[in-house]
Design an enzyme around this catalytic site. Structure first.
Site, PDB file in Angstrom:
ATOM      1  N   HIS A 276       4.845   8.342  -7.611  1.00 15.72           N
ATOM      2  CA  HIS A 276       5.396   7.262  -6.782  1.00 15.72           C
ATOM      3  C   HIS A 276       6.862   7.563  -6.439  1.00 15.72           C
ATOM      4  O   HIS A 276       7.289   7.404  -5.301  1.00 15.72           O
ATOM      5  CB  HIS A 276       5.345   5.922  -7.536  1.00 15.72           C
ATOM      6  CG  HIS A 276       3.976   5.381  -7.786  1.00 15.72           C
ATOM      7  ND1 HIS A 276       3.528   5.043  -9.043  1.00 15.72           N
ATOM      8  CD2 HIS A 276       2.946   5.123  -6.943  1.00 15.72           C
ATOM      9  CE1 HIS A 276       2.295   4.575  -8.967  1.00 15.72           C
ATOM     10  NE2 HIS A 276       1.915   4.622  -7.695  1.00 15.72           N
TER      11      HIS A 276
ATOM     12  N   ARG B  13      -2.600  11.820  -1.936  1.00 19.30           N
ATOM     13  CA  ARG B  13      -2.578  12.936  -2.887  1.00 19.30           C
ATOM     14  C   ARG B  13      -3.618  13.990  -2.550  1.00 19.30           C
ATOM     15  O   ARG B  13      -3.404  15.178  -2.712  1.00 19.30           O
ATOM     16  CB  ARG B  13      -2.851  12.426  -4.303  1.00 19.30           C
ATOM     17  CG  ARG B  13      -1.747  11.603  -4.884  1.00 19.30           C
ATOM     18  CD  ARG B  13      -2.219  10.857  -6.086  1.00 19.30           C
ATOM     19  NE  ARG B  13      -3.294   9.929  -5.730  1.00 19.30           N
ATOM     20  CZ  ARG B  13      -3.785   8.994  -6.529  1.00 19.30           C
ATOM     21  NH1 ARG B  13      -3.340   8.868  -7.739  1.00 19.30           N
ATOM     22  NH2 ARG B  13      -4.743   8.184  -6.106  1.00 19.30           N
TER      23      ARG B  13
ATOM     24  N   SER C 223      -1.603   6.276 -12.138  1.00 21.30           N
ATOM     25  CA  SER C 223      -1.208   5.343 -13.204  1.00 21.30           C
ATOM     26  C   SER C 223      -2.327   5.239 -14.243  1.00 21.30           C
ATOM     27  O   SER C 223      -2.073   5.170 -15.443  1.00 21.30           O
ATOM     28  CB  SER C 223      -0.935   3.957 -12.613  1.00 21.30           C
ATOM     29  OG  SER C 223       0.065   4.033 -11.645  1.00 21.30           O
TER      30      SER C 223
ATOM     31  N   LYS D  81      -6.955  -8.854 -11.347  1.00 23.16           N
ATOM     32  CA  LYS D  81      -6.826  -7.591 -12.084  1.00 23.16           C
ATOM     33  C   LYS D  81      -6.242  -7.859 -13.463  1.00 23.16           C
ATOM     34  O   LYS D  81      -5.554  -8.865 -13.662  1.00 23.16           O
ATOM     35  CB  LYS D  81      -5.902  -6.634 -11.323  1.00 23.16           C
ATOM     36  CG  LYS D  81      -6.639  -5.792 -10.301  1.00 23.16           C
ATOM     37  CD  LYS D  81      -5.796  -4.587  -9.907  1.00 23.16           C
ATOM     38  CE  LYS D  81      -6.543  -3.651  -8.980  1.00 23.16           C
ATOM     39  NZ  LYS D  81      -5.702  -2.519  -8.588  1.00 23.16           N
TER      40      LYS D  81
HETATM   41  O1  PNS Z   1      -1.645   0.798  -5.964  1.00 30.85           O
HETATM   42  P1  PNS Z   1      -2.859   0.375  -5.186  1.00 30.85           P
HETATM   43  O2  PNS Z   1      -3.783  -0.424  -6.075  1.00 30.85           O
HETATM   44  O3  PNS Z   1      -3.533   1.540  -4.537  1.00 30.85           O
HETATM   45  O4  PNS Z   1      -2.359  -0.585  -3.997  1.00 30.85           O
HETATM   46  C1  PNS Z   1      -3.272  -1.224  -3.152  1.00 30.85           C
HETATM   47  C2  PNS Z   1      -2.578  -2.233  -2.226  1.00 30.85           C
HETATM   48  C3  PNS Z   1      -1.699  -3.194  -3.015  1.00 30.85           C
HETATM   49  C4  PNS Z   1      -1.712  -1.486  -1.242  1.00 30.85           C
HETATM   50  C5  PNS Z   1      -3.666  -3.007  -1.449  1.00 30.85           C
HETATM   51  O5  PNS Z   1      -4.608  -3.511  -2.348  1.00 30.85           O
HETATM   52  C6  PNS Z   1      -3.123  -4.161  -0.606  1.00 30.85           C
HETATM   53  O6  PNS Z   1      -2.429  -3.953   0.342  1.00 30.85           O
HETATM   54  N1  PNS Z   1      -3.468  -5.410  -0.996  1.00 30.85           N
HETATM   55  C7  PNS Z   1      -2.970  -6.595  -0.347  1.00 30.85           C
HETATM   56  C8  PNS Z   1      -4.089  -7.384   0.318  1.00 30.85           C
HETATM   57  C9  PNS Z   1      -4.321  -6.939   1.739  1.00 30.85           C
HETATM   58  O7  PNS Z   1      -3.433  -6.931   2.569  1.00 30.85           O
HETATM   59  N2  PNS Z   1      -5.580  -6.558   2.043  1.00 30.85           N
HETATM   60  C10 PNS Z   1      -5.988  -6.077   3.338  1.00 30.85           C
HETATM   61  C11 PNS Z   1      -5.585  -4.625   3.536  1.00 30.85           C
HETATM   62  S1  PNS Z   1      -6.891  -3.691   4.040  1.00 30.85           S
END
Ligand code: PNS
Length: 187
Positions: free
Chosen positions: A28, A101, A139, A52
């Site tokens: 990150h 990645r 993570s 979660k």
């Molecule tokens: O670290 P992660 O778990 O890969 O992050 C995922 C994240 C937080 C970027 C994604 O789950 C997100 O943007 N969630 C917010 C809800 C949202 O906007 N959903 C629609 C997007 S397709």
């Protein structure tokens, strides 16, 4: 011409780097560093997701990231819930940065980027590739490796390693064994 504010000054570009950050890793950090080379400011946005069950609470993750970037004024950290594009719009960001990645990340990231574009075409998603040495880092793996007694020193900031030690009790299994062996040798 770059966008300008009412005073005619160039508008500062702000990117949002969203994620769970449970915990933040050097992968990150690598992406954030790359983000800073392109944008004036990067806001790390931690998703608050009651469904979660993270290892670190949102407050702990905020603390860890604040400590990691205490000397970098161009990096901010915040939390959000609801739609990411709504959050980005609210804070005045026009870009979402995501790390890619490997090809395996691509499908989900592509879906998310296109959905976000559909939800708000003014917000652009920019993908950045971390250094190859972080291409396998996540993570989830950091937590698993640490819990099983493996070393995570070069994979996470020092503050994360310290917090992992506190979370899992002062010593992961392998260092306990190591200390017992060392004690045995001394006597
Ligand atoms: O670290 P992660 O778990 O890969 O992050 C995922 C994240 C937080 C970027 C994604 O789950 C997100 O943007 N969630 C917010 C809800 C949202 O906007 N959903 C629609 C997007 S397709």
């Amino acid at each position: 011409m770059p966008p300008r504010n009412r005073e005619g000054q160039r508008k500062r570009s702000l990117a949002v780097f969203p994620g769970s950050f449970d915990p933040i890793t050097n992968g990150h950090l690598d992406i954030i560093g790359r983000g800073l080379s392109v944008f004036d400011q990067v806001t790390i946005a931690i998703l608050v997701n009651p469904e979660k069950h993270p290892l670190f609470t949102v407050e702990e993750r905020l603390d860890i990231i604040r400590e990691t970037y205490r000397r970098e004024h161009r990096v901010r950290v915040d939390t959000f819930s609801g739609l990411l594009v709504d959050y980005a719009e609210r804070v005045g960001a026009s870009v979402i940065v995501r790390g890619l990645r490997a090809i395996s990340d691509f499908e989900f990231e592509f879906q998310m980027a296109l959905m976000n574009r559909r939800l708000n075409p003014r917000i652009e998603t920019v993908f950045m590739m971390p250094a190859e040495s972080y291409s396998y880092l996540s993570s989830r793996l950091v937590k698993e490796v640490f819990q099983l007694g493996g070393k995570v020193r070069d994979l996470v900031p020092a503050v994360v390693e310290r917090r992992l030690r506190v979370k899992y009790g002062s010593a992961p299994p392998s260092s306990l064994t190591h200390r017992r062996r060392a004690r045995g040798r001394r006597t």
